[in-house]
Write a protein that holds these residues in place. Sequence first.
Motif, PDB file in Angstrom:
ATOM      1  N   TYR A 383       5.544   7.696  -9.077  1.00  0.00           N
ATOM      2  CA  TYR A 383       4.965   6.443  -9.561  1.00  0.00           C
ATOM      3  C   TYR A 383       4.741   5.469  -8.409  1.00  0.00           C
ATOM      4  O   TYR A 383       3.713   4.777  -8.345  1.00  0.00           O
ATOM      5  CB  TYR A 383       5.878   5.819 -10.611  1.00  0.00           C
ATOM      6  N   ALA A 384       5.688   5.410  -7.484  1.00  0.00           N
ATOM      7  CA  ALA A 384       5.538   4.511  -6.345  1.00  0.00           C
ATOM      8  C   ALA A 384       4.330   4.895  -5.491  1.00  0.00           C
ATOM      9  O   ALA A 384       3.632   4.032  -4.951  1.00  0.00           O
ATOM     10  CB  ALA A 384       6.801   4.517  -5.505  1.00  0.00           C
ATOM     11  N   ILE A 385       4.053   6.196  -5.379  1.00  0.00           N
ATOM     12  CA  ILE A 385       2.951   6.665  -4.534  1.00  0.00           C
ATOM     13  C   ILE A 385       1.610   6.615  -5.264  1.00  0.00           C
ATOM     14  O   ILE A 385       0.588   6.219  -4.694  1.00  0.00           O
ATOM     15  CB  ILE A 385       3.236   8.108  -4.057  1.00  0.00           C
ATOM     16  N   PRO A 393      -2.467  -3.717  -4.401  1.00  0.00           N
ATOM     17  CA  PRO A 393      -1.697  -3.487  -3.175  1.00  0.00           C
ATOM     18  C   PRO A 393      -0.768  -2.285  -3.301  1.00  0.00           C
ATOM     19  O   PRO A 393      -0.225  -2.017  -4.381  1.00  0.00           O
ATOM     20  CB  PRO A 393      -0.891  -4.782  -3.013  1.00  0.00           C
ATOM     21  N   LYS A 394      -0.604  -1.548  -2.208  1.00  0.00           N
ATOM     22  CA  LYS A 394       0.282  -0.383  -2.169  1.00  0.00           C
ATOM     23  C   LYS A 394       1.472  -0.612  -1.241  1.00  0.00           C
ATOM     24  O   LYS A 394       2.162   0.326  -0.873  1.00  0.00           O
ATOM     25  CB  LYS A 394      -0.501   0.857  -1.725  1.00  0.00           C
ATOM     26  N   TRP A 395       1.713  -1.872  -0.871  1.00  0.00           N
ATOM     27  CA  TRP A 395       2.880  -2.205  -0.062  1.00  0.00           C
ATOM     28  C   TRP A 395       3.160  -3.700  -0.242  1.00  0.00           C
ATOM     29  O   TRP A 395       2.330  -4.441  -0.786  1.00  0.00           O
ATOM     30  CB  TRP A 395       2.644  -1.862   1.397  1.00  0.00           C
ATOM     31  N   GLY A 396       4.335  -4.128   0.194  1.00  0.00           N
ATOM     32  CA  GLY A 396       4.671  -5.540   0.148  1.00  0.00           C
ATOM     33  C   GLY A 396       5.391  -5.947  -1.123  1.00  0.00           C
ATOM     34  O   GLY A 396       5.613  -5.158  -2.037  1.00  0.00           O
ATOM     35  N   ALA A 397       5.741  -7.221  -1.193  1.00  0.00           N
ATOM     36  CA  ALA A 397       6.558  -7.746  -2.292  1.00  0.00           C
ATOM     37  C   ALA A 397       5.851  -7.617  -3.636  1.00  0.00           C
ATOM     38  O   ALA A 397       6.469  -7.259  -4.652  1.00  0.00           O
ATOM     39  CB  ALA A 397       6.924  -9.202  -2.015  1.00  0.00           C
ATOM     40  N   GLU A 398       4.547  -7.924  -3.662  1.00  0.00           N
ATOM     41  CA  GLU A 398       3.799  -7.837  -4.922  1.00  0.00           C
ATOM     42  C   GLU A 398       3.820  -6.412  -5.453  1.00  0.00           C
ATOM     43  O   GLU A 398       4.009  -6.169  -6.662  1.00  0.00           O
ATOM     44  CB  GLU A 398       2.360  -8.308  -4.709  1.00  0.00           C
ATOM     45  N   PHE A 399       3.627  -5.439  -4.562  1.00  0.00           N
ATOM     46  CA  PHE A 399       3.653  -4.033  -4.960  1.00  0.00           C
ATOM     47  C   PHE A 399       5.035  -3.649  -5.492  1.00  0.00           C
ATOM     48  O   PHE A 399       5.157  -3.025  -6.544  1.00  0.00           O
ATOM     49  CB  PHE A 399       3.282  -3.168  -3.754  1.00  0.00           C
ATOM     50  N   LYS A 400       6.098  -4.031  -4.772  1.00  0.00           N
ATOM     51  CA  LYS A 400       7.451  -3.663  -5.199  1.00  0.00           C
ATOM     52  C   LYS A 400       7.790  -4.288  -6.551  1.00  0.00           C
ATOM     53  O   LYS A 400       8.400  -3.633  -7.409  1.00  0.00           O
ATOM     54  CB  LYS A 400       8.463  -4.068  -4.135  1.00  0.00           C
ATOM     55  N   ASN A 401       7.367  -5.496  -6.766  1.00  0.00           N
ATOM     56  CA  ASN A 401       7.628  -6.139  -8.057  1.00  0.00           C
ATOM     57  C   ASN A 401       6.865  -5.441  -9.183  1.00  0.00           C
ATOM     58  O   ASN A 401       7.389  -5.269 -10.293  1.00  0.00           O
ATOM     59  CB  ASN A 401       7.228  -7.620  -7.999  1.00  0.00           C
ATOM     60  N   TYR A 402       5.626  -5.054  -8.888  1.00  0.00           N
ATOM     61  CA  TYR A 402       4.836  -4.357  -9.898  1.00  0.00           C
ATOM     62  C   TYR A 402       5.499  -3.034 -10.287  1.00  0.00           C
ATOM     63  O   TYR A 402       5.639  -2.724 -11.479  1.00  0.00           O
ATOM     64  CB  TYR A 402       3.414  -4.095  -9.386  1.00  0.00           C
ATOM     65  N   ILE A 403       5.897  -2.259  -9.279  1.00  0.00           N
ATOM     66  CA  ILE A 403       6.518  -0.961  -9.537  1.00  0.00           C
ATOM     67  C   ILE A 403       7.803  -1.133 -10.336  1.00  0.00           C
ATOM     68  O   ILE A 403       8.054  -0.427 -11.322  1.00  0.00           O
ATOM     69  CB  ILE A 403       6.785  -0.214  -8.208  1.00  0.00           C
ATOM     70  N   ALA A 404       8.638  -2.078  -9.928  1.00  0.00           N
ATOM     71  CA  ALA A 404       9.925  -2.289 -10.605  1.00  0.00           C
ATOM     72  C   ALA A 404       9.729  -2.686 -12.061  1.00  0.00           C
ATOM     73  O   ALA A 404      10.466  -2.243 -12.946  1.00  0.00           O
ATOM     74  CB  ALA A 404      10.723  -3.357  -9.865  1.00  0.00           C
ATOM     75  N   HIS A 405       8.732  -3.500 -12.337  1.00  0.00           N
ATOM     76  CA  HIS A 405       8.528  -3.984 -13.711  1.00  0.00           C
ATOM     77  C   HIS A 405       7.830  -2.951 -14.591  1.00  0.00           C
ATOM     78  O   HIS A 405       8.189  -2.787 -15.764  1.00  0.00           O
ATOM     79  CB  HIS A 405       7.708  -5.276 -13.677  1.00  0.00           C
ATOM     80  N   ASN A 406       6.845  -2.254 -14.032  1.00  0.00           N
ATOM     81  CA  ASN A 406       5.953  -1.454 -14.877  1.00  0.00           C
ATOM     82  C   ASN A 406       6.275   0.033 -14.938  1.00  0.00           C
ATOM     83  O   ASN A 406       5.684   0.741 -15.758  1.00  0.00           O
ATOM     84  CB  ASN A 406       4.507  -1.642 -14.421  1.00  0.00           C
ATOM     85  N   PHE A 407       7.201   0.524 -14.128  1.00  0.00           N
ATOM     86  CA  PHE A 407       7.565   1.938 -14.229  1.00  0.00           C
ATOM     87  C   PHE A 407       7.941   2.305 -15.660  1.00  0.00           C
ATOM     88  O   PHE A 407       7.569   3.370 -16.163  1.00  0.00           O
ATOM     89  CB  PHE A 407       8.715   2.263 -13.272  1.00  0.00           C
ATOM     90  N   THR A 408       8.633   1.440 -16.350  1.00  0.00           N
ATOM     91  CA  THR A 408       9.057   1.721 -17.734  1.00  0.00           C
ATOM     92  C   THR A 408       8.024   1.268 -18.763  1.00  0.00           C
ATOM     93  O   THR A 408       8.223   1.474 -19.960  1.00  0.00           O
ATOM     94  CB  THR A 408      10.394   1.034 -18.042  1.00  0.00           C
TER      95      THR A 408
END
Length: 556
Positions: A383-385, A393-408
């Motif tokens: 999912y991260a990739i 974005p595929k890097w940075g704070a915005e990307f990490k927040n998106y992944i953390a929130h939307n994986f589920t």
Amino acid sequence: MANENQISYPLDEAVDFVIVGSGSAGGILAKELSTNGFSVVVIEQGPFRTAKDFTHDEISVLMFGELSSGNNDVHQQTFRNDESKEAELAQGQPPAWYAQTVGGSSVHFTANFWRFREVDFKERSLLGPISGTNFADWPISYGELEPYYSRVDWEIGVCGAPGPSDSFRSRPFPMPPMPVKSSGVLLEKGSKALGFEVQPAPLAILSKPLNGRPACIHCGFCMGFGCEVNAKSSTLAAMIPAAMASGNCEIRAECAVFRVGTNAEGRADEVFYYDPDGNERSQKAKAVILSANGAETPRLLLNSANEQFPNGLANSSGFVGRNLMFNCHSLASGDFEEPLNDYKSVQVTRIMHHFYDADPARGFYGGGGIDARPLFAATPAMYAIMGGPPGDPKWGAEFKNYIAHNFTRNMSMTGNATSLAQDSNNITIDPTHKDNWGRPSIRLTYKDHDDDLAMATFLQDRAMEIFDAAGAKRAWRHPVTPQSSGPHLLGTCRMGDDPDSSVVDKFHRSHDIPNLYICDGSSFVTSGRGQPTMTIMALAFRASEHIMAAARNNAI
């Protein structure tokens, strides 16, 4: 290794059958022939893994191709989209993508198990010719294959429930469908709002214990991974153990076949291979069955050319390698406000087959279905990739927040559609590249027919409508573009009644060499609607009956 304590046949004494490949077809043929008293040697180029060898290591399995013996630096497959171009070495995943392991791709498949319908076997008669293609009817009907679909249900292990427009079945499913997941609920909600029929997904995964195997533990690592409890109905779990227990079947793993030899009478009599140490070996055989998949089987036939068969074995028609079909696919993804937790359990629990049949009113050929699944959101590294909308974005704070929130909160809908048979899509031998075993490599030439891309886009349009009707917070399309790789390798040694336009007859015997059989996805005449494995298995059960009858009547 799992092949300890099995029978070992002498190389210079002809066994009844050498089977090349142990996957969806080869595993079934090995079990059927060996348990009925025939001596069988199965030659598999991948290792003999068992349940205890499978892991949830995303990097090794998904990124580094653990189950496919590595990425294309091992296979050296080349690709082009037109025969006028020079094929280039593919990077990363090989264009013809399949598992190299005992059990073949049945070990790592998602386990969607759709039967073909009556229409799939006779569309050419119903719709007429399609210009520039080799669109044809099968020489068999759904009714002829149905008893063998039923055997797949009960002996391989398929759970599910009949859909509203499925073809007839002689027996019910042996197990109920899997519990519905969030993605299935949302597919059903959106589809019903639009008037589309939805049904439980038939899966080759056990929802209850069957045939001495345990039920699914809902770990979530189905797509691309081997099953650690043997609940996934691979031939490794469902067929190979019985073949070995018969005392008549030897599995030779990590052995790469490079040629099938023929004798003065033009019959197959010897299979040449590299053993695990790289030594050339050969096994004498009374008959040979190729079940290596729709890319490796034609490669082997073409690489086995000799003075008797200068264009390759079984290739008097010139059809070996032609008519490659991937199945065309499309994809839409979406995020929802509330957690879906779709990473749990199997990939697919609901499918929509409202648009299964071709409809000339659409302006193009094709049909298919939509399934709902986590896809990229099944496992965190993938999912991260690969998760998230294109352009985000595929890097940075915005990307990490998106992944953390939307994986589920993320899910996808895949459109599973048809591919038309064309001469221009084919498997040939690359003139310069060789794989790690030194065998001339696969050269894959492929460009989707415009109708197939149109059908895939049509299903994507419906998926976007379903996302909207189901209340997605955000939904997006993944571009529908011509494919350059695929795991469905179909049509390259098609079956037919006419030796001038097919490679094998309707019982999988090659027209040219009476003791050479070909049974895998290569024998398909049309592609079906995106999920071919159950039909490969049903054809293998059917072929085994005819092969055994011919052997007993001294007709091979």
